[in-house]
Design a protein around this motif. Structure first.
Motif, PDB file in Angstrom:
ATOM      1  N   LEU A   1      46.463  37.388   9.877  1.00  0.00           N
ATOM      2  CA  LEU A   1      47.261  38.485  10.444  1.00  0.00           C
ATOM      3  C   LEU A   1      47.696  39.465   9.355  1.00  0.00           C
ATOM      4  O   LEU A   1      47.662  40.688   9.560  1.00  0.00           O
ATOM      5  CB  LEU A   1      48.479  37.926  11.184  1.00  0.00           C
ATOM      6  N   LYS A   2      48.098  38.959   8.191  1.00  0.00           N
ATOM      7  CA  LYS A   2      48.475  39.843   7.082  1.00  0.00           C
ATOM      8  C   LYS A   2      47.294  40.683   6.635  1.00  0.00           C
ATOM      9  O   LYS A   2      47.438  41.879   6.348  1.00  0.00           O
ATOM     10  CB  LYS A   2      49.020  39.033   5.911  1.00  0.00           C
ATOM     11  N   GLU A   3      46.110  40.085   6.577  1.00  0.00           N
ATOM     12  CA  GLU A   3      44.905  40.822   6.185  1.00  0.00           C
ATOM     13  C   GLU A   3      44.584  41.902   7.207  1.00  0.00           C
ATOM     14  O   GLU A   3      44.208  43.019   6.849  1.00  0.00           O
ATOM     15  CB  GLU A   3      43.729  39.850   6.027  1.00  0.00           C
ATOM     16  N   ARG A   4      44.741  41.577   8.480  1.00  0.00           N
ATOM     17  CA  ARG A   4      44.465  42.570   9.536  1.00  0.00           C
ATOM     18  C   ARG A   4      45.435  43.746   9.446  1.00  0.00           C
ATOM     19  O   ARG A   4      45.024  44.905   9.543  1.00  0.00           O
ATOM     20  CB  ARG A   4      44.554  41.910  10.908  1.00  0.00           C
TER      21      ARG A   4
ATOM     22  N   LEU B   1      46.640  29.640   7.580  1.00  0.00           N
ATOM     23  CA  LEU B   1      45.415  30.422   7.753  1.00  0.00           C
ATOM     24  C   LEU B   1      45.635  31.582   8.718  1.00  0.00           C
ATOM     25  O   LEU B   1      45.241  32.721   8.429  1.00  0.00           O
ATOM     26  CB  LEU B   1      44.283  29.528   8.261  1.00  0.00           C
ATOM     27  N   LYS B   2      46.266  31.323   9.852  1.00  0.00           N
ATOM     28  CA  LYS B   2      46.491  32.386  10.838  1.00  0.00           C
ATOM     29  C   LYS B   2      47.427  33.452  10.275  1.00  0.00           C
ATOM     30  O   LYS B   2      47.213  34.647  10.498  1.00  0.00           O
ATOM     31  CB  LYS B   2      47.066  31.782  12.130  1.00  0.00           C
TER      32      LYS B   2
END
Length: 152
Positions: A128-131, A123-124
């Motif tokens: 981070l990839k989405e951010r 999930l994290k």
């Protein structure tokens, strides 16, 4: 002393207690096989959390009823065992029945904690990839806006 009973004075500690048990008794071999099958089932079902919860609850119920099982076994030991192991303190049944079951419960909890940790890491990482993707998109949008402003 009744045949099939162990002299209590011969047992001086837990190790001598374990050595005094006839591990070749067929019902004990069967019980050990049940514990091995339970552990194997717990390990093989690590991807099926619903089944693991069911198994966990069944195991805890078995431990809950250990005292009743011990009383029944103490009254009927001669029908399935060569020796009377079932004392009022429950040392024997705790050793051969409850402790292995509780270790399996700990294994299930450890499996759940590991799965939860892996899920949180996944999930994290996705967050981070989405951010990073959003930041790149915002940067690209602001650069294209700046080019359009210069062109006009």
């Amino acid at each position: 002393m009744h045949p099939g009973q162990i002299d209590v004075n011969e047992i001086t500690g837990y190790w001598t207690f374990l050595l005094s048990i006839d591990w070749k008794d067929p019902w004990l071999i069967g019980l050990i096989l049940v514990h091995i099958m339970t552990t194997t089932t717990a390990l093989l079902s690590r991807n099926n959390s619903n089944f693991q919860v069911f198994l966990f609850l069944v195991l805890l119920l078995a431990v809950y009823f250990t005292e009743s099982i011990n009383e029944y076994a103490a009254q009927n030991w001669s029908s399935f065992s060569k020796q009377q192991y079932f004392d009022s303190n429950g040392l024997f049944i705790s050793t051969v029945f409850s402790i292995p079951i509780l270790l399996n419960c700990m294994l299930l909890i450890g499996t759940w904690l590991y799965s939860s940790t892996q899920l949180m890491v996944t999930l994290k990482t996705a967050q981070l990839k989405e951010r990073v993707r959003r930041e790149r998109q915002n940067k690209a949008d602001s650069e294209s806006t700046a080019k359009h402003v210069k062109a006009e």
